[in-house]
Design a protein around this motif. Structure first.
Motif, PDB file in Angstrom:
ATOM      1  N   PRO A 107      41.391  45.786  34.540  1.00  0.00           N
ATOM      2  CA  PRO A 107      42.531  45.067  34.864  1.00  0.00           C
ATOM      3  C   PRO A 107      43.083  44.569  33.300  1.00  0.00           C
ATOM      4  O   PRO A 107      42.292  44.652  32.393  1.00  0.00           O
ATOM      5  N   TYR A 108      44.335  44.828  33.126  1.00  0.00           N
ATOM      6  CA  TYR A 108      44.781  44.792  31.525  1.00  0.00           C
ATOM      7  C   TYR A 108      46.306  44.117  31.736  1.00  0.00           C
ATOM      8  O   TYR A 108      47.256  44.669  32.240  1.00  0.00           O
ATOM      9  N   GLY A 109      46.430  42.907  30.990  1.00  0.00           N
ATOM     10  CA  GLY A 109      47.601  42.548  30.715  1.00  0.00           C
ATOM     11  C   GLY A 109      48.079  41.158  31.863  1.00  0.00           C
ATOM     12  O   GLY A 109      47.034  40.539  32.528  1.00  0.00           O
ATOM     13  N   SER A 110      49.283  40.528  31.577  1.00  0.00           N
ATOM     14  CA  SER A 110      49.644  39.437  32.089  1.00  0.00           C
ATOM     15  C   SER A 110      51.014  39.235  32.179  1.00  0.00           C
ATOM     16  O   SER A 110      51.739  40.251  31.722  1.00  0.00           O
ATOM     17  N   ASP A 111      51.709  38.022  32.468  1.00  0.00           N
ATOM     18  CA  ASP A 111      53.208  38.076  32.151  1.00  0.00           C
ATOM     19  C   ASP A 111      53.477  37.649  30.894  1.00  0.00           C
ATOM     20  O   ASP A 111      54.640  37.857  30.339  1.00  0.00           O
ATOM     21  N   ARG A 112      52.278  37.122  30.085  1.00  0.00           N
ATOM     22  CA  ARG A 112      52.651  37.042  28.703  1.00  0.00           C
ATOM     23  C   ARG A 112      51.216  37.417  27.702  1.00  0.00           C
ATOM     24  O   ARG A 112      50.144  37.227  28.734  1.00  0.00           O
ATOM     25  N   GLY A 113      51.439  37.626  26.396  1.00  0.00           N
ATOM     26  CA  GLY A 113      50.058  37.590  25.774  1.00  0.00           C
ATOM     27  C   GLY A 113      50.516  38.787  24.710  1.00  0.00           C
ATOM     28  O   GLY A 113      51.574  39.285  24.550  1.00  0.00           O
ATOM     29  N   GLY A 114      49.381  39.350  24.277  1.00  0.00           N
ATOM     30  CA  GLY A 114      49.632  40.314  23.235  1.00  0.00           C
ATOM     31  C   GLY A 114      48.376  40.681  22.452  1.00  0.00           C
ATOM     32  O   GLY A 114      47.413  40.016  22.503  1.00  0.00           O
ATOM     33  N   CYS A 115      48.547  41.508  21.738  1.00  0.00           N
ATOM     34  CA  CYS A 115      47.028  42.247  20.736  1.00  0.00           C
ATOM     35  C   CYS A 115      47.239  41.576  19.273  1.00  0.00           C
ATOM     36  O   CYS A 115      48.347  42.052  18.617  1.00  0.00           O
ATOM     37  N   ARG A 116      46.753  40.483  18.829  1.00  0.00           N
ATOM     38  CA  ARG A 116      46.530  40.047  17.522  1.00  0.00           C
ATOM     39  C   ARG A 116      47.882  39.354  17.217  1.00  0.00           C
ATOM     40  O   ARG A 116      48.212  39.845  15.909  1.00  0.00           O
ATOM     41  N   PRO A 117      48.568  38.759  17.913  1.00  0.00           N
ATOM     42  CA  PRO A 117      49.675  38.131  17.362  1.00  0.00           C
ATOM     43  C   PRO A 117      49.188  37.082  16.402  1.00  0.00           C
ATOM     44  O   PRO A 117      48.236  36.430  16.469  1.00  0.00           O
ATOM     45  N   TYR A 118      50.088  36.621  15.220  1.00  0.00           N
ATOM     46  CA  TYR A 118      49.432  35.508  14.261  1.00  0.00           C
ATOM     47  C   TYR A 118      49.850  34.260  14.999  1.00  0.00           C
ATOM     48  O   TYR A 118      48.641  33.437  14.907  1.00  0.00           O
ATOM     49  N   GLY A 119      50.690  33.968  15.845  1.00  0.00           N
ATOM     50  CA  GLY A 119      50.912  32.768  16.331  1.00  0.00           C
ATOM     51  C   GLY A 119      52.258  32.233  16.179  1.00  0.00           C
ATOM     52  O   GLY A 119      53.393  32.731  16.077  1.00  0.00           O
ATOM     53  N   ASP A 120      52.377  30.676  15.994  1.00  0.00           N
ATOM     54  CA  ASP A 120      53.557  29.980  16.074  1.00  0.00           C
ATOM     55  C   ASP A 120      54.447  30.496  17.108  1.00  0.00           C
ATOM     56  O   ASP A 120      55.623  30.995  17.006  1.00  0.00           O
TER      57      ASP A 120
END
Length: 612
Positions: free
Chosen positions: A537-550
């Motif tokens: 399983p890979y992913g969701s409704d939101r998220g990402g690979c190495r976002p900084y934030g804020d």
């Protein structure tokens, strides 16, 4: 067209000018090229538009006639074309034909340093084995390299495509053969075609019900229909295109030695000297060009046009595009992206001149469907480094990767050089102390359906890199409704990828987007694919690979609410993530009707997008 252009150029200094195109197909044997001399001015626009009641088509196609039965047993027909004709597409009665191809992941091929070794020497006896093209499908990349020669069982690939494709880490290089294309011997399924340009012949195996004696068969041979060539000091300004159809253009670079060594979202590697890299991307990729292309333009408007059956990007606004509007158009059956705004090079992210900034453009109320037909790593709408781009109220469906992709750089050219890619190191793409031009962009109330239809690791809305200097001038993703993702396609529906910073997601909706899986291809084809059998399983409704934030989530409607931050090995968890009042839903009935109704084209654009 050129005569009309000259007349418009002479008249544009004194009054508004309209160039009316009559009904029918206007076949272009060279592009309509506009420069600063073709500009209008505020209140004195130059407009190229359909005459009342007319549906003019600007076509780069060659009408193919004279079909005869060539091989009765195999049901293959043949027609003459001029010797030396080159193309990558064919359309029969308005339907894209398929270049002759092998079965997926053909058996018996093993990878070598120079290309592939076949199970036997049969290919060496084909009539034109050097016309072959090898295709790799790799997570979010689709790479195409031509075959230079075949000797016995050995397929030697063209350079520099092979070297460029294999400059990436193994999983994203060219580790296995997804299929072969473009040989007469592969003509076995109805709807397939092959062009022997050297001999001046084209072959086609009709589908059931097709009669080539009466069919309208179009072979695109021109690469550019309209080329608007502004300069930083002399932009092209105040020109409108209304009610026209742009059709039947090709793009030929992938058929040459450089092929199509994909980086991401239509950008690819060209030339030599691309050193091996550990991150899967390069600092200076090459854009896929538009069949309708513009650079250094201001106040240009495309309204109610049709873009169809095109072999590159349909409509491409490059560096220095300012205050342009793409409104109420229809894009369908496009080989790459429908719309491309802005670039990804240093002139785009840290320009030395204000004229090079791409800013204040609007993409609204367009119908975009069946794009990325050939380059399946392309988004429906791509936005590079830009300021205050608005992408709103579009209907986007049937896209192989992401519906809308915005941003570039994975944080590496932002102040501090955040390493938003596995294996990246600060400063590897230079050191910058000032922010990029990415700020104030808006993705609002779009309706995105059936995305990730071919590849995986993308989303309905995909964004990356720092998007402003604070939340106030950052990126806003609001009111978008995304649904019906390919169930197996792993990815995040609203995807804040590497280096994403200062992004607000408000009032978005995800429906019928089951969590997909990884898929690194069949096992046993190469020793380098240790993960070939790993489909997790890979992913969701939101998220990402190495976002900084804020990143702020406010009032969204999720079916899979847990953010997916584990997309990369050893991921740093993003800082400053705020989740304010999101709702978990089971179906559309749990979402306020006003949000669903406000997404996609509105008002008259629901029925009037396009030329007719």
């Amino acid at each position: 067209m050129q005569r009309a252009q000259r007349a418009a150029r002479e008249a544009a200094t004194t009054a508004p000018v309209r160039v009316l195109l009559l009904d029918g197909t206007h076949r272009l044997r060279r592009p309509l090229i506009l420069d600063h001399r073709d500009s209008g001015s505020a209140g004195r626009e130059v407009t190229y538009r359909a005459a009342p009641g007319a549906r003019p088509v600007l076509s780069g196609g060659l009408r193919v006639t004279g079909w005869t039965l060539h091989d009765r047993g195999r049901g293959i027909y043949r027609a003459p074309v001029p010797r030396g004709t080159r193309s990558r597409q064919l359309y029969v009665d308005g339907r894209r034909a398929t270049r002759a191809r092998s079965a997926p992941f053909p058996n018996g091929f093993t990878r070598t340093a120079a290309g592939f070794r076949a199970a036997d020497d049969a290919i060496s006896r084909w009539r034109r084995p050097a016309d072959l093209e090898a295709v790799a499908v790799l997570q979010w990349k689709v790479t195409r390299c031509g075959v230079a020669s075949v000797t016995g069982r050995e397929l030697t690939m063209r350079q520099p495509c092979w070297a460029n494709a294999n400059s990436f880490p193994a999983l994203w290089a060219f580790p296995q053969l997804a299929r072969l294309e473009n040989a007469y011997e592969l003509l076995d399924d109805a709807g397939e075609w092959y062009l022997d340009g050297a001999a001046g012949r084209i072959y086609y195996k009709p589908r059931a019900g097709e009669r080539l004696a009466t069919a309208r068969v179009e072979l695109p041979v021109e690469e550019v229909l309209v080329d608007v060539r502004g300069a930083a000091t002399r932009p092209v300004e105040h020109v409108r295109f209304e009610g026209l159809t742009f059709a039947h253009a090709t793009w030929l670079r992938p058929s040459g030695d450089e092929g199509y060594a994909a980086d991401q979202s239509g950008f690819h590697l060209t030339g030599t000297g691309n050193a091996p890299n550990a991150v899967g991307h390069v600092e200076r990729p090459t854009r896929t060009p538009g069949n309708v292309r513009l650079r250094h333009v201001r106040d240009i408007t495309f309204t109610r046009n049709d873009f169809r059956h095109l072999g590159g990007v349909a409509l491409d606004f490059d560096t220095g595009s300012q205050r342009n509007v793409i409104l109420g158009n229809r894009f369908t059956d496009i080989s790459s992206a429908a719309v491309q705004v802005g670039g990804v090079l240093r002139v785009d992210h840290h320009p030395s001149r204000a004229a090079d900034v791409t800013r204040d453009n609007r993409v609204a109320h367009n119908l975009i469907t069946s794009v990325g037909r050939e380059y399946q790593d392309a988004a429906g709408v791509f936005v590079g480094y830009t300021t205050r781009t608005t992408v709103e109220h579009n209907d986007i469906s049937d896209v192989p990767w992401s519906g809308i992709a915005l941003g570039w750089g994975w944080g590496l050219v932002d102040p501090g050089s955040f390493p938003g890619l596995p294996g990246a190191t600060p400063g590897m793409w230079g050191t910058y102390t000032t922010p990029t031009t990415s700020r104030g962009n808006r993705v609002l109330r779009n309706r995105i359906r059936r995305f990730l239809s071919v590849v995986w690791d993308g989303g309905a809305v995909y964004t990356q890199g720092r998007q402003g200097t604070n939340a106030a001038d950052g990126e806003l993703i609001a009111g978008n409704v995304a649904s019906d993702k390919r169930p197996a396609g792993g990815g995040n529906v609203f995807y804040t990828d590497g280096g994403s910073r200062y992004v607000t997601l408000r009032g978005n909706v995800s429906l019928n987007n089951p969590i997909g899986r990884t898929n690194f291809g069949p096992c046993g084809l190469t020793d380098s694919l240790e993960l070939c059998a790993l489909k997790v399983p890979y992913g969701s409704d939101r998220g990402g690979c190495r976002p900084y934030g804020d990143i702020t989530y406010r009032g969204n409607y999720w079916q899979h609410p847990d953010p997916f931050w584990s997309a990369c090995p050893y991921p740093p968890h993003p800082v400053g993530v705020r989740d304010e009042g999101s709702t978990v839903v089971g179906s559309a009935k749990d979402v306020p009707r006003r949000i669903l109704d406000a997404a996609g084209r509105q008002g008259r654009w629901r029925t009037q997008a396009g030329a007719g």
